[in-house]
Write a protein that holds these residues in place. Structure first.
Motif, short mmCIF file in Angstrom:
data_model
loop_
_atom_site.label_atom_id
_atom_site.label_comp_id
_atom_site.label_asym_id
_atom_site.label_seq_id
_atom_site.Cartn_x
_atom_site.Cartn_y
_atom_site.Cartn_z
N LEU A 179 77.54 -77.25 -35.01
CA LEU A 179 76.80 -76.01 -34.77
C LEU A 179 75.38 -76.29 -34.30
O LEU A 179 74.85 -75.62 -33.41
CB LEU A 179 76.79 -75.15 -36.04
N CYS A 194 75.66 -77.49 -30.84
CA CYS A 194 76.03 -76.35 -30.00
C CYS A 194 74.79 -75.51 -29.66
O CYS A 194 74.55 -75.16 -28.50
CB CYS A 194 77.07 -75.53 -30.75
N LEU A 195 74.00 -75.22 -30.68
CA LEU A 195 72.81 -74.40 -30.46
C LEU A 195 71.86 -75.09 -29.48
O LEU A 195 71.35 -74.47 -28.54
CB LEU A 195 72.12 -74.21 -31.82
N SER A 196 71.68 -76.38 -29.69
CA SER A 196 70.77 -77.14 -28.83
C SER A 196 71.30 -77.18 -27.39
O SER A 196 70.55 -76.98 -26.43
CB SER A 196 70.64 -78.55 -29.43
N ARG A 214 71.10 -73.83 -25.52
CA ARG A 214 69.72 -73.58 -25.08
C ARG A 214 69.40 -74.45 -23.86
O ARG A 214 68.81 -73.97 -22.89
CB ARG A 214 68.77 -73.89 -26.25
N GLY A 268 67.53 -66.89 -28.88
CA GLY A 268 68.96 -67.01 -29.16
C GLY A 268 69.79 -65.92 -28.51
O GLY A 268 70.97 -65.75 -28.84
N GLU A 280 76.78 -64.23 -30.27
CA GLU A 280 75.32 -64.08 -30.41
C GLU A 280 74.95 -63.87 -31.88
O GLU A 280 73.92 -64.37 -32.35
CB GLU A 280 74.86 -62.88 -29.57
N ILE A 323 74.79 -67.15 -33.58
CA ILE A 323 73.56 -67.86 -33.21
C ILE A 323 72.37 -67.34 -34.01
O ILE A 323 71.54 -68.12 -34.48
CB ILE A 323 73.34 -67.75 -31.68
N LEU A 346 72.46 -68.90 -37.39
CA LEU A 346 72.00 -70.30 -37.36
C LEU A 346 70.49 -70.39 -37.23
O LEU A 346 69.84 -71.23 -37.86
CB LEU A 346 72.65 -71.05 -36.19
N ILE A 347 69.93 -69.51 -36.43
CA ILE A 347 68.47 -69.52 -36.25
C ILE A 347 67.79 -69.16 -37.57
O ILE A 347 66.78 -69.74 -37.95
CB ILE A 347 68.05 -68.59 -35.09
N ILE A 379 66.12 -77.75 -31.82
CA ILE A 379 66.29 -76.35 -32.26
C ILE A 379 65.21 -75.94 -33.27
O ILE A 379 65.14 -74.80 -33.68
CB ILE A 379 67.69 -76.07 -32.84
N LEU A 405 63.50 -70.78 -30.75
CA LEU A 405 64.00 -72.13 -30.49
C LEU A 405 62.98 -72.87 -29.64
O LEU A 405 62.77 -72.48 -28.49
CB LEU A 405 65.35 -72.06 -29.75
#
Ligand code: FES
Length: 633
Positions: free
Chosen positions: A451, A454-456, A459, A468, A505, A508, A511-512, A557, A620
């Motif tokens: 995860l 994935c986020l990184s 972006r 995000g 979304e 995300i 996660l943020i 992130i 981010l």
């Protein structure tokens, strides 16, 4: 009470449960572990099952329309009230074994523990002695224990020697079996010793101990030869209490709402530990009687549930645990499968959300002996951290939520087979996604490290902006889903669950929030000391999850401070390693008690400072890009 027969498919397992039981309880009775992140509240939607035959009552709750249309219902809210029922539990709703952080390099573990001034020799917890007793006669007619005691006093500098009831029952025969030669196992205290086992003859086997880490997610045991100080076998599994809730709060709620909930949840973890003990005994070819002591490191809630202490006030303001230091308990009182009179010692906690696992990890790092300022972080459901040096130490816990452990994310999962753990997105090739999974299996979900990756990568590829928010990128992977925009990571044809694996979304945003909480916790501690982030010279990352973390992505992130890679050190399962170290010496454990007392706990929910930092960390990587110069570059 009427009994109802429930058949679990595809195993075709039959169990009888009381009328009115839930399907979740029926599955538990059949030994099947069903995902139940919310602890059976009907809110997480993870316990979806399908009725093949018969009728149930209820089954409603938080379940997507698509799943309802497939005929799925929630096992936790469906009760069996009449007639036999046949239910299918799909793969996606089951808990499986997953990556548990074990240290394969046992020599390495010893090196890291460095048997320093608290070393093994000065004050072991247990020792075995080979003795030859004076044979009694009509004039020398003292009791067997009296003669044993006299002999032991020649070997031990203690004021008092006692013998446990169990050992005493065997003593008269054992001393006579091999011509007055015996081997005795003694639990040692500063000025006393207790004999807990008498073996006939002179036996060479060493005394053994167990280091135990009870995590919210995993349980790991290490079997230690206490004579050599070496770990000789390890074993781990997921914490079976996961079927009663994913996080500590839902497990406390379980104890409050379920009849005999505390006893039930305590039994589940004790059974789980005993299974692991059987495994390490088999590996080393020893018996439970050969193990005399156990050292337990766990968070405050897990220790309460393990010892059966009422946990409910931990989750209620002002968040008070039953105790921060725990009595030594005899194994027979808990039903732990070591010698019945063996002792179980638990690490002290600091507060309700900074437990013995953190004290154990902090002791391992040696943070309290440093002149420079170090930061120790254990990232899990709670990001717990300790900051300081040999002059001051501060700790806090920020509620990161279960996202990094897969909770609250549409296809989030723990690091089991099929979990995506690494991701790459090729923007120039129709946003093609390549990934690696645990066990190289077909993908079935995404674990914490995946995860973060994935986020990184989303972006980096411009699929999401700094807040995000999903962008309108031109690819079939971007679409509108049940919860708003979503991006397809693996299509149904390549996944192992016949469904597209997506990240939405909403995922995300979760996660943020999680990464923002961890970073904000670090900033608040530094602010309290009026120190800039650059004063930290070393960051030690512990916890099962820490070892699989990609450092660059974690910085990109904004989860971890932007510092050179050489400032970071991954120390693996710090809780277990600390327990191992303390198991080798009474002085090391005494040091832990002092360390626990010296940690100043910072309650983040007190005041607005944490919230202000948290809001700033919801970008981010962060609102203030000057904190992340390498990412800005
Ligand atoms: Fe059933 Fe969460 S919805 S356990």
């Amino acid at each position: 009470m009427d009994k109802i027969q429930v058949t679990i498919m595809p195993e075709n397992l039959q169990v009888e449960v009381e009328k009115g039981s839930t399907l979740l309880e029926a599955a538990q009775a059949a030994g099947i572990s069903v995902k139940s992140s919310c602890g059976g509240q009907g809110t997480c939607g993870r316990c979806a099952v399908k009725i093949l035959e018969g009728n149930v009552t209820g089954g409603e709750g938080n379940l997507s329309r698509a799943k309802r249309e497939e005929g799925l219902i929630l096992a936790c809210t469906a009760t069996v009230d009449n007639g036999p029922v046949t239910v299918e539990i799909p793969e996606a709703s089951r808990l499986h074994e997953h990556q548990v952080l074990l240290d394969d390099d046992e020599e390495g573990l010893i090196r890291e523990s460095q048997l320093d001034e608290e070393g093994t020799d000065d004050a072991p917890m247990v020792k075995k002695f080979q003795l030859t007793l004076a044979e009694p006669n009509m004039t020398e007619n003292a009791s067997d224990f009296s003669r044993l005691s006299t002999e032991l006093k020649g070997n031990l500098d203690v004021e008092e020697i006692t013998i446990s009831y169990e050992a005493l029952k065997t003593l008269p025969n054992k001393v006579r079996e091999q011509d007055w030669k015996v081997t005795v196992t003694c639990l040692l205290k500063d000025d006393s010793a207790e004999v807990i086992r008498v073996e006939a003859g002179h036996v060479d086997t060493p005394p053994y101990g167990i280091a135990l880490d009870i995590g919210t997610t995993t349980v790991v045991v290490a079997l230690v030869d206490l004579a050599s100080g070496k770990i000789v076998a390890q074993s781990g599994t997921f914490n079976r209490q996961a079927t009663m809730g994913d996080d500590v709060i839902s497990r406390i709620v379980y104890t409050e709402e379920e009849k005999d909930g505390l006893e039930k949840i305590q039994k589940v973890v004790i059974d789980c530990i005993n299974e692991l003990l059987d495994e390490v005994y088999e590996k080393q070819n020893i018996a439970a009687e050969d193990v005399s002591v156990m050292m337990v490191a766990a968070n405050t809630t897990m220790i309460h549930l393990f010892l059966g202490i009422e946990p409910m006030y931990i989750r209620r303001e002002p968040y008070i645990p039953g105790a921060a230091q725990y009595p030594v308990v005899k194994a027979k009182d808990l039903g732990i499968n070591i010698i019945p009179d063996g002792e179980i010692t638990s690490f002290p906690a600091v507060a309700s959300y900074v437990g013995g696992d953190i004290v154990s990890g902090a002791m391992l790092t040696g943070i309290e002996k440093q002149e420079e300022i170090w930061l120790f972080i254990d990232i899990g459901t709670n990001g717990e951290m300790v900051l300081g040096n040999n002059e001051w130490l501060m700790c806090c816990a920020c509620s990161a939520g279960p996202s990094f452990e897969g909770g609250g994310i549409t296809f989030g999962m723990r690091a089991m087979d099929g979990a995506i753990e690494k991701i790459n997105i090729d923007k120039d090739n129709d946003y093609r996604v390549s990934y690696a999974t645990v066990g190289n299996a077909s993908p079935v979900g995404i674990c914490g490290s995946g995860l973060i990756d994935c986020l990184s990568k989303l972006r980096k590829a411009g699929v999401i902006d700094r807040q995000g928010k999903m962008q309108k990128v031109d690819t079939w992977r971007m679409r509108e889903g049940d919860d708003g925009p979503e991006f397809v990571l693996a299509s149904a044809s390549e996944s192992g669950i016949d469904q597209d694996i997506i990240i939405s979304e909403a995922d995300i945003q979760n996660l943020i929030r999680a990464k923002g909480a961890v970073y904000a916790g670090i900033r608040v501690m530094l602010n309290k000391m009026q120190l800039p982030i650059e004063v930290i010279s070393k960051i030690l990352i512990g916890g099962g999850f820490g070892n699989y973390l990609n450092l660059n992505d974690s910085i990109r992130i904004g989860l971890l401070p932007d510092m050179p890679a050489e400032c970071y050190e991954f120390i693996g399962n710090s809780s277990l390693k600390g327990a191992y170290k303390a198991l080798l010496s009474r002085n090391a454990f005494k040091h832990c008690i002092e360390l626990g007392k010296s940690l100043t706990y910072l309650e983040l929910s007190d005041g607005n400072e944490f919230y202000d930092e948290y809001v700033q960390a919801m970008f981010l990587p962060h609102t203030d890009m000057s904190l992340f110069p390498s990412v800005e570059d």
